[in-house]
Design an enzyme around this catalytic site. Structure first.
Site, PDB file in Angstrom:
ATOM      1  N   ARG A 160       0.842  -1.203   0.000  1.00 48.21           N
ATOM      2  CA  ARG A 160       0.000   0.000   0.000  1.00 48.21           C
ATOM      3  C   ARG A 160       0.873   1.248   0.000  1.00 48.21           C
ATOM      4  NH1 ARG A 160      -0.521  -1.405   5.816  1.00 48.21           N
ATOM      5  NH2 ARG A 160      -0.228   0.452   7.103  1.00 48.21           N
ATOM      6  N   ASN A 161       2.197   1.057  -0.143  1.00 48.18           N
ATOM      7  CA  ASN A 161       3.154   2.156  -0.094  1.00 48.18           C
ATOM      8  C   ASN A 161       3.980   2.234  -1.376  1.00 48.18           C
ATOM      9  OD1 ASN A 161       2.671   2.981   2.669  1.00 48.18           O
ATOM     10  ND2 ASN A 161       3.654   1.060   3.279  1.00 48.18           N
TER      11      ASN A 161
END
Length: 358
Positions: A160-161
């Site tokens: 998610r980064n």
């Protein structure tokens, strides 16, 4: 036919059920499947599945429904899909504890679940407006792409980064083991303060452009919400990537975790237990945390370096977020300059903030 307005996360669940991303689900879970997932990490027929996928409705609507009722699921004035009611049930706070290992409102997954209605409806779903799935990620397409690339082994990577040096280390391990790397970032709902989809995808596109062998990497976003359910979500992510055609999947330190709710390798422990109990259909690469060792002068893990306690420099998405939020430039130990500059170039870096002024 009953009509019910749905939110974006519910719509996306329906789409992912229809495309097969959430196989073997054919609709929203009924009481028996729900309870089996919560208690035993599997559906009532014994098929491994670790997170509930349910449809919540308000109490008044819930009371109108009977088995065999049909519901038109309405999104922005259009009938996106139908649901054939099989049963209905209510969830409890005890269920939430079993799923998240906490009922603390500070946990973003718990808070989001508490904001939903406790009244749930199970049944088969069917997309009736095909425009909703025209451009949706789906197993038929990903498997076609992998065949065209002549990849027999594919390692999936969940994130998610934007990419930092620790994740780069894990991905390069995957590339040593498999024919291809499928980078599949979450592009659905995430908590406030997480990186935007634009920032994540821009960083990965730049990484592929400048550093990775282009014929061995495929990037596509996964439209589903983060649940921050730690160990359960790690295996859930593996199941999704299996459905998308991956043969291998990387689970790292505190996969899908948030705050201090889960121990660093709880996901490894649960994954190992479920591998022994079920046929997951995908090989899990349970990799330890990469960090920069000042003594060794490179990215390492505690499996190949003896200086964890004395010379470790932690690298994580949380730390990168803190640097960028303060306007600092992370040391290249943590993040490549090219990636940092690409992140700064997007209109909105973090969820919930105003667009960055250029």
């Amino acid at each position: 036919m009953h009509k019910y307005q749905i939110d974006e996360e519910t719509l996306q669940d329906v789409i992912n059920i229809e495309t097969g991303i959430l196989y073997p689900l054919r609709g929203f879970m009924g009481k028996e499947d729900y309870q089996s997932v919560v208690e035993n990490y599997c559906l009532s027929d014994g098929e491994v599945f670790t997170l509930p996928i349910t449809f919540d409705v308000v109490e008044e609507f819930y009371n109108k429904l009977e088995s065999g009722s049909q519901i038109a699921l309405i999104w922005e004035g259009r009938t996106a899909a139908t649901l054939l009611v099989e049963d209905k049930f209510q969830i409890t706070e005890e269920d939430l504890f079993k799923i998240f290992k906490t009922t603390d409102d500070k946990h973003p997954g718990v808070l989001k679940e508490k904001k939903r209605s406790r009244y749930r409806v199970g049944g088969l779903t069917k997309i009736v407006d095909m425009s909703f799935i025209e451009n949706a990620l789906n197993p038929v397409e990903t498997e076609r792409i992998f065949r065209e690339k002549k990849w027999k082994t594919i390692v999936g990577f969940q994130t998610r980064n934007p990419i930092h040096k620790a994740h780069e280390h894990l991905q390069r391990i995957g590339l040593e083991i498999c024919d291809g790397l499928f980078i599949n970032p979450i592009t659905g709902w995430k908590k406030k303060g997480d990186f935007t989809e634009e920032a994540v995808m821009a960083a990965y596109n730049k990484m592929i452009e400048l550093f990775y062998p282009k014929d061995r990497v495929y990037l596509a976003g996964l439209k589903t919400q983060m649940r921050y359910a730690g160990p359960r979500e790690a295996v859930f992510h593996a199941i999704i990537r299996r459905n998308l055609g991956c043969t291998h999947f990387i689970i790292g330190r505190d996969h899908a975790g948030v705050g201090n709710y889960y121990d660093a390798y709880d996901a490894h422990k649960l994954a190992s237990q479920l591998e022994q109990r079920y046929n997951l259909g995908i090989e899990l690469l349970l990799l330890h945390e990469p960090y920069y060792c000042k003594k060794c002068g490179q990215i390492v893990t505690d499996k190949n370096c003896s200086h964890y306690a004395t010379d470790r420099v932690e690298i994580s998405g949380t730390i990168i977020r803190e640097y960028i939020a303060k306007g600092s430039i992370p040391n290249e130990i943590m993040l490549r300059d090219e990636i940092f500059n690409e992140i700064l170039s997007v209109k909105q870096i973090f969820i919930g903030e105003k667009e960055t002024q250029k």
